[in-house]
Design an enzyme around this catalytic site. Structure first.
Site, mmCIF file in Angstrom:
data_model
loop_
_atom_site.group_PDB
_atom_site.id
_atom_site.type_symbol
_atom_site.label_atom_id
_atom_site.label_comp_id
_atom_site.label_asym_id
_atom_site.label_seq_id
_atom_site.Cartn_x
_atom_site.Cartn_y
_atom_site.Cartn_z
ATOM 1 N N ARG A 49 0.826 -1.200 0.000
ATOM 2 C CA ARG A 49 0.000 0.000 0.000
ATOM 3 C C ARG A 49 0.861 1.251 0.000
ATOM 4 O O ARG A 49 1.818 1.353 0.762
ATOM 5 C CB ARG A 49 -0.916 0.001 1.225
ATOM 6 N N SER A 58 -8.379 0.295 0.078
ATOM 7 C CA SER A 58 -9.242 -0.039 1.212
ATOM 8 C C SER A 58 -9.903 1.221 1.774
ATOM 9 O O SER A 58 -10.592 1.932 1.064
ATOM 10 C CB SER A 58 -8.438 -0.792 2.274
ATOM 11 N N HIS A 59 -9.655 1.509 3.061
ATOM 12 C CA HIS A 59 -10.289 2.648 3.722
ATOM 13 C C HIS A 59 -9.345 3.848 3.809
ATOM 14 O O HIS A 59 -9.655 4.830 4.483
ATOM 15 C CB HIS A 59 -10.727 2.248 5.136
ATOM 16 N N LYS A 113 -3.989 -6.396 -2.584
ATOM 17 C CA LYS A 113 -4.241 -7.535 -1.709
ATOM 18 C C LYS A 113 -4.133 -8.777 -2.580
ATOM 19 O O LYS A 113 -4.847 -8.891 -3.585
ATOM 20 C CB LYS A 113 -5.619 -7.424 -1.059
ATOM 21 N N ASP A 160 -16.703 -0.457 4.299
ATOM 22 C CA ASP A 160 -15.519 0.342 3.989
ATOM 23 C C ASP A 160 -15.345 0.418 2.475
ATOM 24 O O ASP A 160 -16.179 -0.077 1.707
ATOM 25 C CB ASP A 160 -14.284 -0.219 4.694
ATOM 26 N N ASP A 173 -13.554 -1.018 0.175
ATOM 27 C CA ASP A 173 -13.478 -2.192 -0.697
ATOM 28 C C ASP A 173 -14.374 -3.336 -0.235
ATOM 29 O O ASP A 173 -14.295 -4.446 -0.746
ATOM 30 C CB ASP A 173 -12.032 -2.662 -0.871
ATOM 31 N N ASP A 182 -14.706 -5.187 2.573
ATOM 32 C CA ASP A 182 -14.333 -6.353 3.385
ATOM 33 C C ASP A 182 -14.501 -6.078 4.875
ATOM 34 O O ASP A 182 -14.204 -6.935 5.703
ATOM 35 C CB ASP A 182 -12.921 -6.856 3.065
ATOM 36 N N ARG A 183 -15.013 -4.868 5.236
ATOM 37 C CA ARG A 183 -15.291 -4.551 6.636
ATOM 38 C C ARG A 183 -16.713 -4.026 6.769
ATOM 39 O O ARG A 183 -17.187 -3.250 5.934
ATOM 40 C CB ARG A 183 -14.308 -3.509 7.180
ATOM 41 N N HIS A 233 -13.858 -6.758 10.224
ATOM 42 C CA HIS A 233 -13.551 -7.898 9.351
ATOM 43 C C HIS A 233 -14.186 -9.137 9.992
ATOM 44 O O HIS A 233 -13.845 -9.510 11.115
ATOM 45 C CB HIS A 233 -12.041 -8.128 9.254
#
Length: 465
Positions: A16, A108-109, A118, A246, A248, A250-251, A331
């Protein structure tokens, strides 16, 4: 040869950095090329690649594709998708293509200028030392950028995913309650909209349109202020359930009229639901989870404490063949009835399942009936990348020879940093794997005990500097 400073983008769980500043076309091309070498070493010849809503994600896709194809890897273009769809692609063949590898291009966030990768190889996360080795190799093994003129093969895994989730949750058809859903202008909307429509679930959509500038609020539902729009709509329209994702997807964040649920609270509810179906649940939590979660789950099954991080929990879930794993941040990983990765869209429908036989008020009552504790929010102590792990080691030594006025210690858990268990609570100090900080959290049966443990542990940490 690249500057060694580039190694900072190779984190514990993913890669990242800032677009162009860290992730320029030479860096991304060579990440793709070196990743392609690793795929070849595993006798793999193809990889799925998808991307999130950030405005530079398609550009990064092109650079990465060039590197992968330079290494002789066939790229399957999944287009704009949530991260869980990239994972899903490694388990479900689309258009007859079976491929167990994926790269999700996502920040992501993080703020809009960030992006990253990822990575999944042979259905397992590519993380930790493997990512760091790739970063070290990048510094010495450099190839000039060569653009690929080969067109990636497009696969519509998203439609397959929407159909799969819709079929898995057919019993939620015409769900009893309206729900409010905040996608934060991330990518969750491109998947969940179709599922909600297929199941005829009444919903109030907030910010479903993907927009990588995130014009309405930052796409991090673990921060309470990012949930204000969702709370306002729930109140104005008398909607009892709110769900947020979030950037993407995944949360997950879950809200009801009187409560915002933490990841460990959801784990308790999901574990209890499993017992109603005759399952004795095995649940993995991270070191930041409340002791209440471990105690409650141990009453009905088995709770296992493990390291923070989505990659760590995915690996442990498979190793133990556990039913579920959870992080405080939202998650949630289901292996029972699913594939064992963090999918906030899937998890959101498992939340709705909880409400088939309980009202939103009854769910709240379950949480409000849990043993009362006082806990601090996750707090950060600024340090440096070089010092953060050294400080944890120094603190570990200090804990072996304590001043007389130090609270009595029952146990020191060293799974991930130091979780110090006292008579009436615990304190955690761990080195972040992604930023130059120490992360702290404290919990006890009273505010006074929690503040005492915090004061004493932080004083001891200060003496290590």
């Amino acid at each position: 040869m690249f500057d060694k400073k580039i190694q900072k983008i190779f984190r514990e769980y993913d890669i990242r950095g800032v677009f162009k500043e860290d992730l320029n076309k030479d860096v991304v091309f060579n990440i793709g090329r070196l990743l392609g070498k690793r795929l070849k070493a595993l006798n793999e010849n193809s990889v799925h690649v998808g991307y999130d809503a950030r405005i530079h994600s398609p550009t990064i896709f092109g650079w990465l594709q060039s590197g992968l194809e330079y290494a002789g890897i066939q790229v399957y273009d999944l287009g704009l998708i949530p991260t869980p769809v990239a994972y899903f692609a490694t388990y479900q063949a689309a258009d007859g293509v079976e491929c167990k590898n994926s790269v999700m291009i996502t920040g992501s966030h993080n703020p809009p200028q960030y992006n990253g990768f990822k990575i999944t190889l042979q259905n397992a996360p590519f993380y930790g030392q493997e990512i760091k080795k790739l970063g070290e190799e990048l510094v010495t093994d450099f190839n000039p950028f060569i653009e690929s003129h080969k067109e990636a093969i497009k696969l519509d895994v998203l439609s397959l995913y929407i159909k799969f989730i819709s079929q898995q949750f057919q019993h939620l058809q015409n769900f009893s309650y309206p729900i409010a859903v905040d996608c934060g202008n991330g990518v969750a909307g491109v998947a969940i909209q179709g599922i909600l429509e297929n199941l005829n679930i009444k919903h109030e959509p907030l910010f479903f349109e993907p927009d990588g500038t995130f014009p309405n609020h930052h796409p991090d539902p673990s921060e309470e202020h990012n949930l204000q729009s969702l709370k306002n709509v729930m109140k104005e329209k008398n909607i009892p359930i709110g769900i947020a994702f979030d950037g993407d997807a995944d949360r997950l964040a879950l809200l009801s009229t009187n409560h915002s649920y933490k990841g460990d609270e959801l784990a308790i509810l999901f574990a209890r639901e499993m017992t109603h179906r005759g399952i004795k649940p095995v649940v993995i939590g991270e070191v930041k989870c409340s002791q209440v979660m471990y105690d409650e789950i141990n009453k009905i099954g088995k709770a296992v404490m493990y390291k923070t991080g989505h990659s760590n929990l995915k690996v442990k879930l498979k190793e133990l063949n556990a039913h579920l794993a959870a992080e405080m941040s939202g998650h949630i990983f289901f292996k029972e009835r699913y594939f064992g990765y963090d999918d906030a869209i899937y998890s959101s429908f498992r939340v709705l399942e909880l409400l088939l036989y309980s009202t939103p008020q009854e769910l709240e009552s379950q949480i409000f009936a849990l043993p009362k504790t006082f806990s601090t929010l996750e707090e950060k102590v600024q340090t440096t990348e070089d010092e953060k792990f050294l400080l944890i080691e120094s603190l570990k030594v200090k804990l072996q020879s304590l001043p007389d006025d130090f609270p009595k210690i029952k146990e020191i858990i060293t799974i991930d940093g130091l979780r110090v268990v006292f008579e009436y609570g615990w304190g955690l100090i761990r080195a972040s794997n992604t930023t130059p900080v120490l992360v702290t959290r404290f919990e006890a049966d009273s505010k006074e005990h929690a503040m005492l443990y915090k004061q004493k542990l932080l004083e001891l940490l200060e003496s290590c500097k």
